[in-house]
Scaffold this motif. Structure first.
Motif, mmCIF file in Angstrom:
data_model
loop_
_atom_site.group_PDB
_atom_site.id
_atom_site.type_symbol
_atom_site.label_atom_id
_atom_site.label_comp_id
_atom_site.label_asym_id
_atom_site.label_seq_id
_atom_site.Cartn_x
_atom_site.Cartn_y
_atom_site.Cartn_z
ATOM 1 N N UNK A 13 -119.512 3.188 -33.675
ATOM 2 C CA UNK A 13 -121.080 2.963 -34.427
ATOM 3 C C UNK A 13 -122.064 3.065 -33.525
ATOM 4 N N UNK A 14 -122.138 2.203 -32.675
ATOM 5 C CA UNK A 14 -123.134 2.193 -31.558
ATOM 6 C C UNK A 14 -123.245 3.647 -30.839
ATOM 7 N N UNK A 15 -121.901 4.155 -30.581
ATOM 8 C CA UNK A 15 -121.921 5.478 -29.783
ATOM 9 C C UNK A 15 -122.798 6.595 -30.622
ATOM 10 N N UNK A 16 -122.556 6.334 -32.217
ATOM 11 C CA UNK A 16 -122.871 7.372 -32.897
ATOM 12 C C UNK A 16 -124.434 6.784 -33.464
ATOM 13 N N UNK A 20 -108.040 -1.264 -39.609
ATOM 14 C CA UNK A 20 -109.448 -1.395 -40.035
ATOM 15 C C UNK A 20 -110.277 -0.344 -39.860
ATOM 16 N N UNK A 21 -111.179 -0.119 -40.915
ATOM 17 C CA UNK A 21 -111.969 1.087 -40.917
ATOM 18 C C UNK A 21 -113.346 0.665 -40.909
ATOM 19 N N UNK A 22 -113.626 -0.595 -41.563
ATOM 20 C CA UNK A 22 -115.007 -1.004 -41.731
ATOM 21 C C UNK A 22 -114.947 -2.431 -41.782
ATOM 22 N N UNK A 73 -117.234 5.906 -37.870
ATOM 23 C CA UNK A 73 -117.893 7.211 -38.140
ATOM 24 C C UNK A 73 -116.954 8.284 -38.630
ATOM 25 N N UNK A 74 -115.561 8.031 -38.335
ATOM 26 C CA UNK A 74 -114.623 8.902 -38.771
ATOM 27 C C UNK A 74 -113.917 8.818 -40.412
ATOM 28 N N UNK A 75 -114.436 7.491 -40.991
ATOM 29 C CA UNK A 75 -114.342 7.073 -42.212
ATOM 30 C C UNK A 75 -115.431 6.831 -43.153
#
Length: 172
Positions: free
Chosen positions: A24-27, A70-72, A97-99
């Motif tokens: 998430x930080x990378x995105x 775990x996705x979120x 980001x993939x989910x």
């Protein structure tokens, strides 16, 4: 499936939680971290900042899980002061980001609201970078804007300051 993590569940999910935060930080998520940001820093956040709260019950960590992964995640942090037994903070709504675009953020927030109500919290408070897409999700879920603070947080990629928006939702 949305689950509330206990300490064992947290320890089992640590690798996935680390991956979600780092991704998430990378995105570009503005969630308190800036670049460069390593997986070791992400893991240290979970171990040093969140695990103690899960262990003591100072926070509820909810996760969206699919096929054991775990996705979120999102955190519900009840206010500790005696004059605020009705209030809780919402923190770190993260979906890998993939989910994204599968309704996981909305499902996590709905479960967080249910948990808040179950523990007698009727006012939820959060802040988000004013330009983040999450702001629209929160508004669509009934959060109201309390105000905006200019130059509140640093952009995760660039050396510039951005505004944040404070929001609330009355569950009563």
């Amino acid at each position: 499936m949305i689950l509330r993590m206990d300490l064992h569940g947290f320890d089992t999910a640590l690798e996935d939680l680390t991956d979600i935060l780092h991704a998430c930080v990378q995105a570009g998520a503005s969630i308190g971290f800036i670049h460069p940001f390593t997986p070791d820093q992400a893991q240290a956040y979970w171990q040093n900042q969140v695990r103690p709260g899960v262990q003591t019950g100072a926070l509820d960590l909810l996760v969206a899980q699919d096929a054991g992964r775990v996705l979120g995640t999102v955190q519900l942090i009840p206010a500790a002061m005696p004059n605020q037994p009705h209030r809780a903070d919402v923190a770190k709504l993260l979906v890998h980001p993939d989910a994204r675009r599968q309704g996981l953020g909305r499902a996590l927030m709905a479960s967080l609201e249910d948990r808040a109500a179950a523990i007698g919290r009727t006012l939820l408070v959060l802040d988000t970078r004013s330009t983040d897409p999450s702001r629209l999700l929160y508004q669509n879920m009934g959060f109201q804007i309390a105000g905006e603070i200019p130059r509140y947080c640093r952009n995760p990629f660039e050396d510039r300051l951005e505004p944040t928006t404070y929001m609330f939702k009355d569950l009563s």
